[in-house]
Write a protein that holds these residues in place. Structure first.
Motif, mmCIF file in Angstrom:
data_model
loop_
_atom_site.group_PDB
_atom_site.id
_atom_site.type_symbol
_atom_site.label_atom_id
_atom_site.label_comp_id
_atom_site.label_asym_id
_atom_site.label_seq_id
_atom_site.Cartn_x
_atom_site.Cartn_y
_atom_site.Cartn_z
ATOM 1 N N ALA A 100 0.839 -1.210 0.000
ATOM 2 C CA ALA A 100 0.000 0.000 0.000
ATOM 3 C C ALA A 100 0.871 1.257 0.000
ATOM 4 O O ALA A 100 0.610 2.208 -0.748
ATOM 5 C CB ALA A 100 -0.931 -0.008 1.206
ATOM 6 N N LEU A 101 1.913 1.258 0.823
ATOM 7 C CA LEU A 101 2.808 2.432 0.875
ATOM 8 C C LEU A 101 3.487 2.628 -0.476
ATOM 9 O O LEU A 101 3.571 3.754 -0.983
ATOM 10 C CB LEU A 101 3.853 2.243 1.994
ATOM 11 C CG LEU A 101 3.285 2.277 3.415
ATOM 12 C CD1 LEU A 101 4.272 1.654 4.405
ATOM 13 C CD2 LEU A 101 2.944 3.704 3.845
ATOM 14 N N SER A 147 7.638 3.266 4.576
ATOM 15 C CA SER A 147 6.894 4.488 4.878
ATOM 16 C C SER A 147 7.772 5.720 4.606
ATOM 17 O O SER A 147 7.330 6.690 3.978
ATOM 18 C CB SER A 147 6.431 4.458 6.337
ATOM 19 O OG SER A 147 5.971 5.710 6.732
ATOM 20 N N LYS A 148 9.026 5.640 5.062
ATOM 21 C CA LYS A 148 9.941 6.779 4.848
ATOM 22 C C LYS A 148 10.160 7.003 3.360
ATOM 23 O O LYS A 148 10.131 8.129 2.873
ATOM 24 C CB LYS A 148 11.284 6.499 5.525
ATOM 25 C CG LYS A 148 11.243 6.708 7.033
ATOM 26 C CD LYS A 148 12.630 6.642 7.621
ATOM 27 C CE LYS A 148 12.553 6.751 9.140
ATOM 28 N NZ LYS A 148 13.554 5.942 9.809
ATOM 29 N N LYS A 149 10.380 5.896 2.629
ATOM 30 C CA LYS A 149 10.686 5.999 1.194
ATOM 31 C C LYS A 149 9.498 6.598 0.421
ATOM 32 O O LYS A 149 9.671 7.429 -0.463
ATOM 33 C CB LYS A 149 11.009 4.596 0.660
ATOM 34 C CG LYS A 149 11.802 4.602 -0.614
ATOM 35 C CD LYS A 149 12.353 3.219 -0.913
ATOM 36 C CE LYS A 149 12.339 3.016 -2.422
ATOM 37 N NZ LYS A 149 12.151 1.655 -2.804
ATOM 38 N N SER A 150 8.306 6.192 0.800
ATOM 39 C CA SER A 150 7.124 6.648 0.055
ATOM 40 C C SER A 150 6.658 8.031 0.506
ATOM 41 O O SER A 150 5.895 8.694 -0.191
ATOM 42 C CB SER A 150 5.971 5.663 0.257
ATOM 43 O OG SER A 150 5.566 5.690 1.613
ATOM 44 N N GLY A 151 7.074 8.433 1.705
ATOM 45 C CA GLY A 151 6.592 9.704 2.253
ATOM 46 C C GLY A 151 5.145 9.625 2.718
ATOM 47 O O GLY A 151 4.513 10.640 3.006
ATOM 48 N N LYS A 152 4.612 8.412 2.830
ATOM 49 C CA LYS A 152 3.219 8.232 3.265
ATOM 50 C C LYS A 152 3.200 7.793 4.737
ATOM 51 O O LYS A 152 4.146 7.167 5.226
ATOM 52 C CB LYS A 152 2.511 7.176 2.401
ATOM 53 C CG LYS A 152 2.398 7.585 0.934
ATOM 54 C CD LYS A 152 1.460 8.773 0.759
ATOM 55 C CE LYS A 152 1.592 9.410 -0.605
ATOM 56 N NZ LYS A 152 0.786 10.615 -0.777
#
Ligand SMILES: NC(=O)c1ccc[n+]([C@@H]2O[C@H](COP(=O)([O-])OP(=O)(O)OC[C@H]3O[C@@H](n4cnc5c(N)ncnc54)[C@H](O)[C@@H]3O)[C@@H](O)[C@H]2O)c1
Length: 351
Positions: free
Chosen positions: A85-86, A112-117
């Motif tokens: 999802a991320l 999460s960090k990589k996607s910024g989400k």
């Protein structure tokens, strides 16, 4: 932004609590639902008037008009579904425990960090009025320096069976299911100290006891009697703020009755948050007990989920700082891993 478009991955029991939150929010629309059990997801979609139904979350995540998902599946699907999802650019509210272990949880934090989400973990008990009130008191120094805490969540006969008692899918028994909430609350209330050492024992001597008659218990939706997880566990956890936690939990244990307790002790006062809220201190050289008056519905199961989903949405729409970041779920997984490792080796685990 317009309405936040939500998808639900896993439409079993707890997804209904997420829906209790989402359906109360005017700026939210639940647009998709997914479960590997087609009959269950169709029935769920019908109940909540959800237009798009899937049996594969990868297909659901291709939807452009989808901003965020709740991951409410078995524990072993939390990491792959959240990461997918991320990577697809969706925000995620993932149920507790964040993953099966710290390695998976770390991968989720990185995604999460990589996607910024946003990746938020479902520590719903933090939203209870009792936890909010006690945190405010602790943050204001009412308890002084915290040096000891004890918490337990004990069931006499309460192994839910199905995926819960299948280690491949759950990661473990009451430690990862119930303990994760209790240990998290202690960390959260005491300012998120890091665990430095863990000594634990787990016990597998009772089994599921499916033969017990005369009382009812909660059974998993896909109930089976396969069971390869612990019945109960006990642990001493030391933190880098000098605090020691005694923790115990059970699904099956020869005790008089189920119990839930949480207490924190400081050099100015002690506090009990569960099963009732009380403070213990001394004033003018007299020992004194006080009992703050709290809303009786302010810490209930559904209430906590309603507040949790509301917070998730406001993090997305208003940039509110998330109080349940994935990093907290990762810290908990490190402790859970250490509990199982200490129990297996018979030795203290230094973190
Ligand atoms: N926060 C809380 O207090 C709380 C309470 C209960 C459960 N939970 C957590 O919620 C999660 C779900 O628990 P539950 O009691 O609802 O279990 P459940 O068995 O009732 O529901 C889980 C659902 O996930 C579905 N599922 C499994 N694999 C899937 C996949 N790959 N894709 C889509 N769906 C899939 C199952 O078919 C099932 O319908 C667990 O992680 C549990 O720890 C949290």
């Amino acid at each position: 932004m317009g309405k936040v478009k939500i998808g639900i991955i896993g439409t079993g029991s707890i997804s209904n609590m997420h829906m209790a939150g989402y359906t109360r929010l005017e700026n939210v629309e639940v647009v998709a639902a997914c479960d590997i059990n087609e009959e269950r997801v169709k029935e769920f979609a019908k109940r909540y008037h959800i237009p798009n139904v899937f049996t594969d979350y990868n297909e659901m995540l291709k939807m452009k008009d989808l901003d965020a998902v709740s991951v409410t599946t078995w524990n072993n699907i939390h990491a792959p579904a959240s990461i997918a999802a991320l990577n697809a650019g969706k925000h995620v509210l993932c149920e507790k425990p964040l993953a099966l272990n710290a390695k998976q949880a770390q991968e989720m934090v990185e995604a999460s960090k990589k996607s910024g989400k946003l990746l938020m973990v479902g520590f719903c008990r933090r939203f209870g009025e009792n936890a909010i009130a006690l945190k405010e008191m602790i943050d204001n120094g009412d308890l002084g320096n915290l040096y000891y805490a004890k918490t337990g969540c004990l069931r006499r006969w309460g192994n839910p069976g199905g995926w819960f008692s299948d280690k491949k899918r759950s990661g473990g028994g009451p430690v990862i299911d119930l303990g994760v909430h209790m240990i998290d609350l202690i960390r959260y209330l005491s300012g998120k100290p890091k665990a430095v050492s863990v000594t634990a024992s787990t016990f597998n001597s009772m089994g599921m006891r499916p033969e017990v008659k005369g009382i009812q218990k909660y059974n998993s939706a896909d109930y089976s009697e396969f069971n390869d997880v612990e019945d109960c566990a006990t642990s001493i956890i030391k933190f880098d703020n000098g605090m020691t936690l005694f923790f115990e939990t059970s699904w099956v244990q020869n005790i008089k009755e189920d119990s839930l307790y949480l207490e924190l002790f400081g050099d100015k006062a002690g506090a009990k948050m569960e099963p009732e809220f009380e403070l213990y201190e001394s004033r003018y050289n007299y020992l004194r007990n006080t009992k703050p008056i709290l809303d009786p519905n302010g810490s209930g199961f559904e209430h906590n989920f309603i507040e949790e989903t509301k917070h998730f949405i406001s993090c997305i729409t208003d940039g509110t700082k998330c109080i349940n970041p994935a990093e907290d779920g990762l810290e908990l997984m490190k402790i859970i891993d250490a509990i199982y490792q200490s129990a297996e080796t018979g030795h203290e685990v230094i973190l």
